[in-house]
Design an enzyme around this catalytic site. Structure first.
Site, mmCIF file in Angstrom:
data_model
loop_
_atom_site.group_PDB
_atom_site.id
_atom_site.type_symbol
_atom_site.label_atom_id
_atom_site.label_comp_id
_atom_site.label_asym_id
_atom_site.label_seq_id
_atom_site.Cartn_x
_atom_site.Cartn_y
_atom_site.Cartn_z
ATOM 1 N N SER A 74 0.827 -1.216 0.000
ATOM 2 C CA SER A 74 0.000 0.000 0.000
ATOM 3 C C SER A 74 0.856 1.258 0.000
ATOM 4 O O SER A 74 1.692 1.448 0.879
ATOM 5 C CB SER A 74 -0.880 0.059 1.248
ATOM 6 O OG SER A 74 -1.634 -1.094 1.378
ATOM 7 N N HIS A 112 -6.567 0.445 -6.150
ATOM 8 C CA HIS A 112 -5.312 -0.301 -6.207
ATOM 9 C C HIS A 112 -4.960 -0.566 -7.665
ATOM 10 O O HIS A 112 -5.774 -1.109 -8.408
ATOM 11 C CB HIS A 112 -5.451 -1.674 -5.516
ATOM 12 C CG HIS A 112 -5.136 -1.645 -4.068
ATOM 13 N ND1 HIS A 112 -6.100 -1.584 -3.105
ATOM 14 C CD2 HIS A 112 -3.961 -1.678 -3.413
ATOM 15 C CE1 HIS A 112 -5.538 -1.578 -1.909
ATOM 16 N NE2 HIS A 112 -4.239 -1.627 -2.069
ATOM 17 N N HIS A 118 -4.989 -9.427 -1.499
ATOM 18 C CA HIS A 118 -5.054 -9.608 -0.046
ATOM 19 C C HIS A 118 -6.077 -10.688 0.302
ATOM 20 O O HIS A 118 -7.139 -10.786 -0.322
ATOM 21 C CB HIS A 118 -5.477 -8.301 0.643
ATOM 22 C CG HIS A 118 -4.495 -7.182 0.506
ATOM 23 N ND1 HIS A 118 -4.578 -6.252 -0.492
ATOM 24 C CD2 HIS A 118 -3.406 -6.854 1.251
ATOM 25 C CE1 HIS A 118 -3.588 -5.381 -0.366
ATOM 26 N NE2 HIS A 118 -2.847 -5.723 0.680
ATOM 27 N N TYR A 159 -7.967 -10.625 2.849
ATOM 28 C CA TYR A 159 -9.214 -10.008 3.338
ATOM 29 C C TYR A 159 -10.160 -9.626 2.199
ATOM 30 O O TYR A 159 -11.339 -9.364 2.428
ATOM 31 C CB TYR A 159 -8.938 -8.784 4.230
ATOM 32 C CG TYR A 159 -8.235 -7.617 3.560
ATOM 33 C CD1 TYR A 159 -8.877 -6.801 2.635
ATOM 34 C CD2 TYR A 159 -6.910 -7.315 3.879
ATOM 35 C CE1 TYR A 159 -8.236 -5.745 2.032
ATOM 36 C CE2 TYR A 159 -6.250 -6.262 3.274
ATOM 37 C CZ TYR A 159 -6.920 -5.481 2.351
ATOM 38 O OH TYR A 159 -6.269 -4.442 1.746
ATOM 39 N N GLU A 160 -9.650 -9.587 0.989
ATOM 40 C CA GLU A 160 -10.530 -9.276 -0.142
ATOM 41 C C GLU A 160 -11.393 -10.477 -0.523
ATOM 42 O O GLU A 160 -12.283 -10.364 -1.367
ATOM 43 C CB GLU A 160 -9.696 -8.853 -1.360
ATOM 44 C CG GLU A 160 -8.969 -7.530 -1.163
ATOM 45 C CD GLU A 160 -8.020 -7.226 -2.313
ATOM 46 O OE1 GLU A 160 -8.512 -6.899 -3.405
ATOM 47 O OE2 GLU A 160 -6.797 -7.332 -2.121
ATOM 48 N N ALA A 196 2.846 -1.946 4.284
ATOM 49 C CA ALA A 196 2.607 -0.954 5.325
ATOM 50 C C ALA A 196 2.168 -1.729 6.560
ATOM 51 O O ALA A 196 1.419 -2.707 6.439
ATOM 52 C CB ALA A 196 1.525 0.017 4.893
ATOM 53 N N MET A 226 -1.618 -6.927 7.165
ATOM 54 C CA MET A 226 -2.624 -7.853 6.606
ATOM 55 C C MET A 226 -2.143 -8.529 5.323
ATOM 56 O O MET A 226 -2.952 -8.890 4.465
ATOM 57 C CB MET A 226 -3.929 -7.083 6.326
ATOM 58 C CG MET A 226 -4.470 -6.310 7.515
ATOM 59 S SD MET A 226 -5.901 -5.326 7.062
ATOM 60 C CE MET A 226 -6.067 -4.275 8.528
ATOM 61 N N SER A 227 -0.849 -8.683 5.193
ATOM 62 C CA SER A 227 -0.328 -9.272 3.949
ATOM 63 C C SER A 227 0.953 -10.048 4.238
ATOM 64 O O SER A 227 1.169 -10.494 5.359
ATOM 65 C CB SER A 227 -0.049 -8.154 2.931
ATOM 66 O OG SER A 227 1.021 -7.346 3.352
ATOM 67 N N ASN A 239 1.721 3.631 11.042
ATOM 68 C CA ASN A 239 0.955 4.120 12.202
ATOM 69 C C ASN A 239 1.378 3.304 13.415
ATOM 70 O O ASN A 239 1.926 2.213 13.251
ATOM 71 C CB ASN A 239 -0.561 3.907 11.959
ATOM 72 C CG ASN A 239 -0.888 2.452 11.676
ATOM 73 O OD1 ASN A 239 -0.671 1.968 10.562
ATOM 74 N ND2 ASN A 239 -1.366 1.745 12.679
ATOM 75 N N HIS A 263 -7.339 4.314 7.531
ATOM 76 C CA HIS A 263 -6.599 3.967 6.318
ATOM 77 C C HIS A 263 -5.936 5.216 5.737
ATOM 78 O O HIS A 263 -4.845 5.151 5.178
ATOM 79 C CB HIS A 263 -7.554 3.319 5.303
ATOM 80 C CG HIS A 263 -6.869 2.849 4.058
ATOM 81 N ND1 HIS A 263 -5.867 1.905 4.074
ATOM 82 C CD2 HIS A 263 -7.022 3.201 2.755
ATOM 83 C CE1 HIS A 263 -5.441 1.693 2.828
ATOM 84 N NE2 HIS A 263 -6.127 2.471 2.019
HETATM 85 N N1 HPA Z 1 -2.790 -3.124 11.660
HETATM 86 C C1 HPA Z 1 -2.933 -3.995 10.630
HETATM 87 N N2 HPA Z 1 -2.562 -3.711 9.397
HETATM 88 C C2 HPA Z 1 -2.013 -2.516 9.164
HETATM 89 C C3 HPA Z 1 -1.843 -1.559 10.173
HETATM 90 C C4 HPA Z 1 -2.258 -1.880 11.488
HETATM 91 O O1 HPA Z 1 -2.143 -1.092 12.447
HETATM 92 N N3 HPA Z 1 -1.271 -0.462 9.599
HETATM 93 C C5 HPA Z 1 -1.103 -0.777 8.282
HETATM 94 N N4 HPA Z 1 -1.554 -1.998 8.008
#
Ligand code: HPA
Length: 273
Positions: free
Chosen positions: A29, A60, A82, A84-85, A112, A210-211, A234, A246
């Protein structure tokens, strides 16, 4: 995993390429800009590629970009699939199989991630030293295809130590300070609760996303040499007194984009054999 599908996709792609890629890149991302730096690029949208999953998310970019980067033949995924998709683990990792079939020996995976380690700051880059598969699934479940890899792959040194050291040296050369740590792969799409983050910290996680974990498991199965880099976009839930969005993730990855580009380009330029 369907060997015929892998071979058909790779045959189709090979016919479009000008050289044999040595290094595969998966760009996470906000990090897809690296693919824009590839010289003499051949761009192949996933939707035109045989057996590639159909992209579900708008926004994307979904394409392979192949060409020369820092003097090396590379093939990059600009956008990934992903879990989750709603894709299966096999679909998420199919491009890794195809890149292996195209000839890569090394895979650089980026993402990320949220910082679990309280010593981290948003905007830090982290060299992944190891991972925790917290997804409750595994792309290698089911019958094993011995032509693709062994039934019980060793996972004790998946993120290659030579590459970890190399990346750390590159950072030092560039005067950048980077972190080293353990990446936890969660399914998402929810961000974690503060209690989950406390648990993951106790488990030894430094960053969460998540990847990456599915792709790296398949890369290990395929015998690829792996380097992983997280952009800490973050602080994970509950560490700072603010909700996660996001938008924050994208904003931070954009802020560190130049550092990320310099770092990964230097890693590729001087990647040891
Ligand atoms: N948690 C899960 N996935 C993420 C995060 C997070 O804080 N930041 C970026 N992808």
């Amino acid at each position: 995993m369907d060997l015929t599908a892998i071979k058909e996709a790779s045959k189709y792609i090979k016919e479009q390429l000008n050289g044999t890629p040595e290094i595969g890149l998966i760009l996470g991302s906000g990090l897809g800009v690296l693919a824009d730096k590839i010289e003499n690029p051949v761009t192949l949208p996933y939707k035109n590629l045989p057996h590639f999953p159909e992209s579900t998310v708008s926004g994307h970019k979904g394409q392979l970009v192949a060409g020369v980067l820092e003097g090396k033949q590379v093939i990059a995924m600009q956008g990934r699939f992903h879990y989750y998709e709603g894709y299966s683990m096999q679909q998420v990792t199919f491009p890794v199989r195809v890149m292996k079939e195209l000839g890569i020996d090394s895979l650089i995976v980026t993402n990320a991630a949220g910082g679990i380690n309280k010593a981290y700051d948003p905007g830090d880059l982290m060299i992944i030293t190891d991972h925790i598969n917290n997804m409750g699934d595994n792309p290698l479940l089911g019958p094993n295809n011995d032509q693709l890899g062994e039934r019980f792959p060793d996972m004790s040194q998946v993120y290659e130590q030579v590459y970890i050291n190399h990346a750390a040296n590159c950072a030092e050369k560039l005067g950048m300070s980077v972190q080293k740590g353990v990446y936890v792969g969660n399914t998402g799409p929810t961000y974690e609760t503060p209690a989950e983050i406390n648990m993951l910290r106790t488990f030894g996680g430094d960053a969460v996303g998540m990847s990456t974990v599915p792709e790296v498991i398949v890369a290990a199965h395929a015998g690829l040499r792996v380097l992983g880099i997280s952009c800490i976009s973050n602080m994970a839930a509950g560490i700072l007194d603010q909700p996660l969005t996001h938008d924050e993730v994208i904003e931070t990855t954009e802020k560190v984009r130049e550092d990320f580009l310099r770092f990964v380009k230097e890693i590729i330029r001087t990647l040891p054999n």
